[in-house]
Design an enzyme around this catalytic site. Structure first.
Site, PDB file in Angstrom:
ATOM      1  N   THR A 193       0.852  -1.197   0.000  1.00 10.79           N
ATOM      2  CA  THR A 193       0.000   0.000   0.000  1.00 10.79           C
ATOM      3  C   THR A 193       0.878   1.233   0.000  1.00 10.79           C
ATOM      4  OG1 THR A 193      -1.824  -1.019   1.163  1.00 10.79           O
ATOM      5  CG2 THR A 193      -1.595   1.360   1.431  1.00 10.79           C
ATOM      6  N   GLY A 245      -0.371  -1.679   6.435  1.00 16.88           N
ATOM      7  CA  GLY A 245      -0.414  -2.930   7.198  1.00 16.88           C
ATOM      8  C   GLY A 245      -1.844  -3.370   7.453  1.00 16.88           C
ATOM      9  N   GLY A 247      -5.188  -3.396   8.168  1.00 18.47           N
ATOM     10  CA  GLY A 247      -6.118  -2.284   8.298  1.00 18.47           C
ATOM     11  C   GLY A 247      -7.098  -2.408   9.447  1.00 18.47           C
TER      12      GLY A 247
HETATM   13  C1  SD4 Z   1      -5.577  -2.620   4.218  1.00 23.67           C
HETATM   14  N1  SD4 Z   1      -3.877  -1.208   5.122  1.00 23.67           N
HETATM   15  O1  SD4 Z   1      -6.403  -2.710   3.317  1.00 23.67           O
HETATM   16  C2  SD4 Z   1      -4.266  -1.919   3.937  1.00 23.67           C
HETATM   17  C3  SD4 Z   1      -3.265  -2.911   3.478  1.00 23.67           C
HETATM   18  C4  SD4 Z   1      -1.884  -2.379   3.475  1.00 23.67           C
HETATM   19  O2  SD4 Z   1       0.310  -2.550   2.995  1.00 23.67           O
HETATM   20  O3  SD4 Z   1      -1.590  -1.334   3.938  1.00 23.67           O
HETATM   21  N2  SD4 Z   1      -0.935  -3.071   2.981  1.00 23.67           N
HETATM   22  O4  SD4 Z   1      -5.763  -3.107   5.328  1.00 23.67           O
END
Ligand code: SD4
Length: 333
Positions: A193, A245, A247
């Site tokens: 992300t 990370g 979420g």
């Molecule tokens: C999520 N925070 O959809 C996002 C995923 C993410 O690095 O950040 N990946 O939960």
């Protein structure tokens, strides 16, 4: 000891510092000096761009735009678009991993230095969803559009329909279907992300966050990334923060808003990121199984980051230099 006296004594000790570092301590009203330092007024500013993970090209793009005098929000959007269009990035934009039914659905949000924001959730067939989030902000009376409504709005705004599922992500999904265990791997499966924070030449701060979310998520699942306050928050008087990370865990603590509020109370971006991660790890033994990372910037141009597990890095562009910075982390055991 009377409360007022205790507060004064505590302020002279390490205990005082600890109290000062929490939002829950009603004792700690930020001093005028602290406020001034945090809310440094507009002067000459060297542009700064920071983004999650090692997206050197995206961050350089934003940095170059800022150096040309482009405003913070547009620079951030043009930066994250590099990853939205990068077919090799399997958790942002085109080429993103699909949900468990094979549909790629994207989430994004933007927040501007004037406090305006826009967000799109669970959008199919549109690549540049950060720009779409900006259009929600500028072209509608709303903040959030979801799913089909967001997609239809995109077409009305002149966005083209795109095939987001690439052959490579389709193949990976088909392989996953052979034994579809749902267990995101730390720093591996869900690590791309892009959240970006920019400070422009006027010292104004804005940000963007864009993702396809967790790989092989349930249909309709939305994480923190498009949720203002969780995945991204900006207060141009104070600073900004973004998350990456797991979420679900960021949402439970409204992580990015928390970091900005901690900075408002006088914390550095670094300390604020540490505290936001601590809020999660102190209440949640399962932190061993997931990664969360934050990056933040304040009005003085100081930056910081912190994550749960080793392995998170972020990009920082300043004075024409684009560096990959290794984040400090919680789980040193
Ligand atoms: C999520 N925070 O959809 C996002 C995923 C993410 O690095 O950040 N990946 O939960």
């Amino acid at each position: 000891m009377k409360r007022r006296q205790f507060i004064r004594n505590a302020a002279l000790t390490g205990a005082g510092l600890a109290i000062g570092k929490t939002l829950t301590g009603c004792a700690d009203t930020p001093s005028e000096e602290k406020k001034e330092a945090t809310m440094k007024t507009k002067t000459q500013n060297t542009p700064i761009a920071i983004c999650t993970w090692g997206f050197a090209n995206a961050n350089a793009k934003a940095g170059e735009e800022l150096s040309k005098g482009v405003k913070a929000l547009d620079a951030a959007i043009s930066g994250v678009e590099v990853e939205e269009e990068n077919l090799k990035n399997t958790t942002v934009g085109k080429g993103g991993a699909p949900d468990r039914e094979g549909n790629v659905t994207l989430d994004a949000c933007v927040m501007d230095s004037n406090g305006d924001c826009g967000s799109v959730l669970c959008v199919e067939n549109i690549t540049n969803v950060a720009e779409l989030a900006k259009r929600v902000m500028t072209e509608t009376p709303h903040v959030i559009l979801a799913s089909k409504g967001a997609e239809e709005f995109a077409y009305r705004q002149g966005f083209e329909k795109d095939q987001l599922l690439t052959d490579a992500s389709k193949k990976a999904w088909e392989k996953w279907l052979e034994s579809p265990e749902y267990k995101p791997l730390i720093n591996i499966e869900n690590h791309d992300t892009i959240g970006m924070l920019c400070m422009d030449k006027d010292g104004d701060i804005a940000g963007a966050c864009t993702t396809s979310g967790l790989s092989y998520k349930m249909k309709g699942r939305v994480g923190d990334s498009p949720i203002i306050g969780s995945g991204l928050f900006i207060d141009n008087e104070i600073g900004g923060a973004v998350a990456t990370g797991m979420g679900e865990e960021v949402l439970k603590t409204v992580g990015s808003f928390l970091i900005v509020e901690l900075m408002r109370n006088g914390m550095s971006p670094q300390d604020a990121c540490v505290e936001a991660v601590n809020r999660i790890t102190s209440k949640n033994d399962r932190y061993k199984d997931f990664q969360i990372a934050y990056i933040a910037i304040n009005k003085a141009g100081e930056t910081g980051s912190y994550c749960i597990h080793k392995g998170f890095t972020y990009m920082k562009y300043q004075d024409g230099k684009n560096e990959n910075v290794h984040s400090d982390y919680f789980d040193k055991a």
